[in-house]
Design a protein around this motif. Structure first.
Motif, mmCIF file in Angstrom:
data_model
loop_
_atom_site.group_PDB
_atom_site.id
_atom_site.type_symbol
_atom_site.label_atom_id
_atom_site.label_comp_id
_atom_site.label_asym_id
_atom_site.label_seq_id
_atom_site.Cartn_x
_atom_site.Cartn_y
_atom_site.Cartn_z
ATOM 1 N N ARG A 150 0.917 -1.148 0.077
ATOM 2 C CA ARG A 150 0.051 -0.090 -0.041
ATOM 3 C C ARG A 150 0.774 1.242 -0.083
ATOM 4 N N GLY A 151 2.072 1.206 0.047
ATOM 5 C CA GLY A 151 3.160 2.357 0.212
ATOM 6 C C GLY A 151 2.952 3.028 -1.015
ATOM 7 N N ILE A 152 3.327 4.583 -0.893
ATOM 8 C CA ILE A 152 3.136 5.196 -1.986
ATOM 9 C C ILE A 152 4.476 5.817 -2.620
ATOM 10 N N GLY A 153 5.454 5.520 -1.905
ATOM 11 C CA GLY A 153 6.901 5.898 -2.434
ATOM 12 C C GLY A 153 7.490 4.749 -3.352
ATOM 13 N N THR A 154 8.836 5.090 -3.166
ATOM 14 C CA THR A 154 9.538 3.910 -4.064
ATOM 15 C C THR A 154 9.461 2.508 -3.643
ATOM 16 N N PRO A 155 9.069 1.647 -4.354
ATOM 17 C CA PRO A 155 8.737 0.131 -3.833
ATOM 18 C C PRO A 155 9.989 -0.374 -2.914
ATOM 19 N N GLY A 156 9.839 -0.879 -1.754
ATOM 20 C CA GLY A 156 10.720 -1.425 -0.978
ATOM 21 C C GLY A 156 11.195 -2.813 -1.631
ATOM 22 N N VAL A 157 12.519 -3.092 -1.098
ATOM 23 C CA VAL A 157 13.016 -4.298 -1.483
ATOM 24 C C VAL A 157 13.374 -5.252 -0.564
ATOM 25 N N LEU A 158 12.490 -5.239 0.864
ATOM 26 C CA LEU A 158 12.307 -6.174 1.975
ATOM 27 C C LEU A 158 11.006 -6.614 2.059
ATOM 28 N N PRO A 159 10.891 -7.729 2.573
ATOM 29 C CA PRO A 159 9.526 -8.456 2.604
ATOM 30 C C PRO A 159 8.624 -7.842 3.486
ATOM 31 N N PRO A 160 9.051 -7.246 4.619
ATOM 32 C CA PRO A 160 8.252 -6.192 5.510
ATOM 33 C C PRO A 160 7.833 -5.102 4.885
ATOM 34 N N ASP A 161 8.195 -4.693 3.585
ATOM 35 C CA ASP A 161 7.817 -3.407 2.816
ATOM 36 C C ASP A 161 6.215 -3.798 2.174
ATOM 37 N N TYR A 162 5.967 -5.132 2.185
ATOM 38 C CA TYR A 162 4.724 -5.322 1.395
ATOM 39 C C TYR A 162 3.685 -6.116 2.497
#
Length: 123
Positions: free
Chosen positions: A98-110
């Motif tokens: 649901r993040g609106i910035g640059t996609p994360g690269v770690l599992p907790p970012d999703y």
């Protein structure tokens, strides 16, 4: 949001494979990512697709070989995998954030994960 990944299989080194991930929500409004996990290893980032803009991001290990894209239907993404190597063998997962910035690269970012699909590359 429910995600369903498919398209895995057993291929030989050098072959290509295309994974698909169908979402119950609109992928255009979420950052989407692909991860993989080999036996005994941590889940690692492979590729991501930024919401709205469609900007793409790749791990160095797959850059130039794998390509993430959003399907025209708007509720699915794909991962085109070319020049596959035995070290690409893993369970592949699609994920949404649901993040609106640059996609994360770690599992907790999703926030949402689909069941994985097995990719096995023989030498």
């Amino acid at each position: 949001v429910q995600l369903q990944a498919s398209g895995g299989g057993l291929v030989q080194a050098g072959d290509s494979l295309r994974l698909s991930c169908v979402s119950s929500g609109r992928t255009l409004t979420m950052n989407m990512g692909w991860f993989r996990q080999a036996p005994g290893k941590d889940r690692e980032f492979i590729a991501a697709l930024k919401r709205i803009s469609g900007s793409t991001y790749y791990a160095d290990s797959v850059k130039g070989r794998f390509f993430i894209s959003r399907e025209i239907t708007g509720n699915s993404i794909s991962l085109q995998m070319n020049s596959l190597k035995p070290e690409d063998t893993a369970v592949y997962y699609c994920a949404a954030s649901r993040g609106i910035g640059t996609p994360g690269v770690l599992p907790p970012d999703y926030d949402y994960w689909g069941r994985g699909t097995q990719v096995t590359v023989s030498s």
